[in-house]
Design an enzyme around this catalytic site. Structure first.
Site, short mmCIF file in Angstrom:
data_model
loop_
_atom_site.label_atom_id
_atom_site.label_comp_id
_atom_site.label_asym_id
_atom_site.label_seq_id
_atom_site.Cartn_x
_atom_site.Cartn_y
_atom_site.Cartn_z
N SER A 33 -28.17 26.35 -46.57
CA SER A 33 -29.59 26.04 -46.38
C SER A 33 -29.72 24.63 -45.88
CB SER A 33 -30.32 26.10 -47.72
OG SER A 33 -30.06 27.32 -48.34
N LEU A 34 -28.70 23.82 -46.20
CA LEU A 34 -28.73 22.41 -45.82
C LEU A 34 -27.81 22.21 -44.62
CD1 LEU A 34 -28.28 21.04 -49.46
CD2 LEU A 34 -30.40 21.66 -48.28
N CYS A 60 -18.28 23.64 -46.40
CA CYS A 60 -19.72 23.78 -46.63
C CYS A 60 -20.29 22.62 -47.47
CB CYS A 60 -20.03 25.14 -47.22
SG CYS A 60 -21.73 25.60 -46.88
N LEU A 61 -20.49 22.80 -48.78
CA LEU A 61 -20.96 21.68 -49.60
C LEU A 61 -19.99 20.50 -49.43
CD1 LEU A 61 -23.21 21.12 -51.82
CD2 LEU A 61 -21.41 21.53 -53.49
N GLU A 109 -13.15 31.31 -45.52
CA GLU A 109 -12.53 32.31 -46.41
C GLU A 109 -13.31 33.62 -46.44
OE1 GLU A 109 -14.65 30.08 -47.27
OE2 GLU A 109 -15.97 31.01 -48.74
N GLY A 169 -20.43 25.36 -52.64
CA GLY A 169 -21.12 25.45 -53.93
C GLY A 169 -22.62 25.42 -53.77
N PRO A 170 -23.31 25.87 -54.82
CA PRO A 170 -24.76 25.83 -54.79
C PRO A 170 -25.27 24.40 -54.96
CG PRO A 170 -23.98 26.61 -56.92
CD PRO A 170 -22.77 26.44 -56.06
N GLY A 171 -26.52 24.19 -54.58
CA GLY A 171 -27.14 22.88 -54.79
C GLY A 171 -26.95 21.97 -53.60
N HIS A 206 -17.88 29.27 -43.65
CA HIS A 206 -16.94 29.69 -44.71
C HIS A 206 -15.69 30.31 -44.10
CE1 HIS A 206 -19.24 29.38 -48.66
NE2 HIS A 206 -19.94 28.73 -47.75
#
Ligand code: ISJ
Ligand code: GLN
Length: 748
Positions: free
Chosen positions: A142-143, A93-94, A186, A62-64, A184
């Site tokens: 990005s993180l 990821c997130l 997927e 997810g974003p953020g 990712h």
């Protein structure tokens, strides 16, 4: 002992390829069902009692940032589950970042962010990597996290790279059944670390459950709907099986071979030169386009206009406008109901259009489906849906030179016969085709407001900041150009200047998805190269999307080989395209379920002024699913605005773009095309186009102006060079601007 019919809870942190992960999950965990919840849909207190119905949880990307409560929602509470509530969790990821953060790890920003890029992941060959060979994985982050030594989490996979040093790629928890990957699994381009790793996770999860004596409680139908939605979704609003078309709805059609007759000539025969009349032409003006659709509208043909947010739809027929309350329905249901009543089944299946709606749908029409509230509060002046119902049409097969003259009006044989006769006479007459008015270039009193270079570059820089912070992976930034032409100039000739402008555009930039749509008050002229979505007629509709991402100018020395190297051989361009491919797979999986394939990945295609990188994604309802005869428009509704015009993930990117771009995009970057009475459809992305809105209530006065808008832009990724992006936007803009006789300098 294996768990039968496992139930997996997938936590969606807002549309970051969630459905791709759901599809991967179903491929990797035999017989599983996947329930999707949004990360802010339930509190942990309300979820906890229902966790016993699930075998495992997947925490999606997810974003953020995982340290922002709004971005991460319920996810951080999952890592704190205890005792009987505990169950295996796999984070992506997130999801990995959150697990690490809640387990003593630290979070940082990558020096060089990775979006849509492939890295070879080193791993321990154990645990979730047991028996897994090389992993080439797509990254969207990005993180990144650091894993402290001696803590509760351990590293299972990593990348060592020059630009970022050591980057953690997979972790597991020592005492709890938690695993996660930073890449990712997927993504369509992840190899070795997708299914393979999830299969291992599932076997470890089952092992843990056995050892812990945990069982999945049999499903209790009374909680259905309380813990997310079962995917593939069963769309309740859809009629799965259509009733047979009314026996009164019949297509009358005659075909005639007249290769000498071009679409332009046919349009003139049908009255296109009369500016005040409505007119629609979808023109396959270049390869790979094949069929051109020309409407022969009656003064009473129904025009449907709708503005987002309105509670009713306007129905315009001749001089009469009525409005129909939508009530509990949305505009899509209104259109679908109308189309059901007009359904035709007796046409020739090889002709894609028999009759139906033709027109455009704005960019903003897609916002409500995405649940993005518009920040523009001004009441809409112009429709977001502007369609006309075409009963009489001529479809030109440009490959064979055959014309299909068709009507779905009752007892309309005489019209069909007359048109066949007239066109045959026209084709054989000596009469030369009309020459378009040459003077279309601007006079000194016309004004052209081009995007401001400094401001555009500042916008790109702000977009990049959102990419660096992890809020988006790619953003399609655009700008508008306004051209104002005094009416007395445009009225020099007695005929339609917008048609002449279209001919000029078609000559200078012939495109497979050219169009001339004069649907007052709006006229749209297009030379789009990009198909958004086509769907074949039911049953078993096949949906095809063809996103373009990656553009270079055609010039001397830019041969196909050079273009292939510069586009398909460029990690930047491929990443740009791949992100949209993954996004579109997600959109498509959301409607059709499992059956989505990428039939072309990053093919280089040649257009009049540019080379483009094009991918093809196809989807079809699962053969075992109930027959869904309305798949196509449901995909259309769910996939707007086009992913290639937003960036990824879509919802967050659209929100960011609303703030970056101070104006609504309106017609630009929406779609135009048709919805056929046989149930098929074909929609193109509204780019390389211009549009104007006329005020028809007044006669053009000497002082009033004709205002054209041209949108242009390009996808910004972390690898974008701001100056090069400016040039790319100008290149796209020029393809339309030159039909006004303007050549903007490439740098100014
Ligand atoms: C934004 C535009 O085009 C979009 C962006 C592209 C790109 O970034 O390469 C290519 C085609 C379109 O999806 C435009 O033409 O205005
Ligand atoms: N794909 C993701 O989940 C991204 C996570 C986070 N927003 C980042 O950019 O690092």
């Amino acid at each position: 002992m294996t768990i039968e019919n496992p139930r997996i809870l997938l936590v969606d942190s807002y549309d970051s390829f969630t459905h791709n992960l759901a599809a991967l999950c179903r491929r990797s965990i035999p017989g599983c069902s996947v329930h999707i919840i949004k990360n802010d849909e339930l509190s942990i207190e309300s979820l906890r009692p229902n966790l016993r119905y699930f075998s495992a949880i997947l925490v999606g990307p997810g974003p953020g940032s995982p340290d922002n409560a709004e971005d991460i929602g319920i996810v951080r509470d999952l890592w704190k589950l205890q005792d009987d509530d505990l169950l295996p969790i796999f984070g992506v990821c997130l999801g990995l970042q959150s697990l690490a953060l809640e387990s003593g790890g630290t979070l940082g920003r990558l020096k060089v962010v990775k979006h849509g890029q492939i890295s070879q992941v080193q791993h321990t060959s154990s645990d979730i990597f047991q028996g897994v060979g090389e992993v080439h994985a797509v990254r969207y982050h990005s993180l990144h996290v650091t894993v402290p030594t001696g803590g509760s989490i351990e590293e299972l996979g990593w990348v060592d790279e020059e630009e970022n040093g050591h980057v953690v790629m997979a972790i597991k928890h020592h005492r709890r059944p938690f695993w996660a990957v930073q890449y990712h699994p997927e993504s369509v381009r992840t190899e070795g670390g997708g299914c393979e790793v999830l299969v291992n996770f599932w076997s470890l999860a089952q092992g843990w459950s056995r050892a812990a004596g945990r069982r999945q409680t049999p499903w209790n139908p009374s909680i259905a709907g309380k813990v997310g939605t079962l995917w593939p979704y069963n769309h309740p609003q859809r009629t799965n099986k259509l009733t047979a078309p009314s026996s009164k709805n019949l297509l009358i059609s005659r075909s005639v071979h007249l290769p000498q007759l071009k679409s332009t000539r046919i349009c003139e025969y049908l009255g296109v030169l009369e500016e005040r009349s409505k007119f629609v032409l979808l023109d396959s003006a270049a390869s790979p386009g094949r069929f051109s659709v020309i409407g022969s509208l009656l003064p009473t043909s129904l025009q449907v206009a709708y503005c987002v947010g309105d509670s009713c739809v306007s129905l315009i027929s001749g001089n009469h406008t009525t409005s129909d309350e939508l009530g509990a329905h949305d505009i899509w249901q209104w259109l679908a109901t109308y189309m059901r009543s007009k359904r035709v089944a007796n046409g020739n299946p090889s002709i894609p259009f028999w009759g139906g709606f033709v027109g455009y749908l704005s960019y903003e029409l897609g916002l409500p489906t995405l649940e993005v509230a518009s920040i523009h509060t001004k009441k809409k002046a112009h429709p977001d849906v502007n369609l006309v119902f075409v009963e009489r049409s001529i479809v030109l097969d440009t490959d064979t030179g055959t014309l299909h003259i068709q009507s779905i009006l009752p007892n309309d044989e005489s019209w069909v016969d007359k048109v066949v006769q007239d066109l045959t006479d026209l084709a054989h007459s000596e009469e030369q085709s009309r020459k378009p008015t040459a003077v279309l270039s601007l006079s000194p009193i016309s004004t052209v407001i081009l995007p401001d270079r400094k401001r555009y570059i500042a916008k790109i820089d702000r977009a990049k900041e959102c990419l660096f912070s992890g809020d988006s992976y790619e953003l399609c930034v655009t700008a508008q150009t306004k051209i104002s032409i005094p009416h007395h100039q445009t009225k020099q000739s007695t005929t339609s200047t917008s048609w002449d402008r279209y001919l000029q555009l078609k000559k200078l930039n012939p495109a497979p998805h050219s169009a001339y749509l004069r649907l007052h008050p709006t006229t749209l002229i297009s030379s789009s190269p990009e198909r958004f979505l086509s769907y074949s007629r039911p049953p078993n509709s096949v949906c095809q999307l063809r996103p373009i991402k990656g553009t270079i100018r055609k010039a001397d020395g830019i041969t196909r080989a050079v273009a292939e190297k510069a586009l398909a051989g460029s990690p930047k361009e491929v990443a740009e395209n791949l992100m949209i491919v993954d996004l579109i797979r997600h959109d498509l999986h959301g409607i059709v379920g499992d059956n989505v394939t990428v039939s072309q990945f990053c093919g280089v295609e040649e257009y009049e002024t540019v080379w483009q990188l094009v991918s093809v994604i196809e989807g079809q309802a699962d053969p075992s699913a109930p027959v869904d005869e309305e798949l196509g428009w449901n995909v259309l509704k769910a996939s707007l605005p086009p992913g290639s015009m937003t960036g990824a993930p879509k919802k967050r990117s659209v929100e960011i773009l609303q703030h970056l771009e101070d104006k609504e995009r309106e017609v630009y970057s929406g779609v135009f095309g048709y919805w056929d009475v046989g149930g098929g459809g074909d929609w193109s992305v509204t780019i390389r186009s211009c549009f104007k809105h006329d005020d028809l209530s007044t006669k053009p006065s000497f002082n009033s102006n004709e205002e054209w808008t041209i949108g242009a832009g390009g996808a910004i990724t972390a690898l974008s060079d701001s100056e090069a992006e400016w040039d790319e936007m100008i290149l796209k803009l020029s393809s339309v601007l030159k039909s006004f006789g303007i050549t903007p300098p490439t740098s100014y």
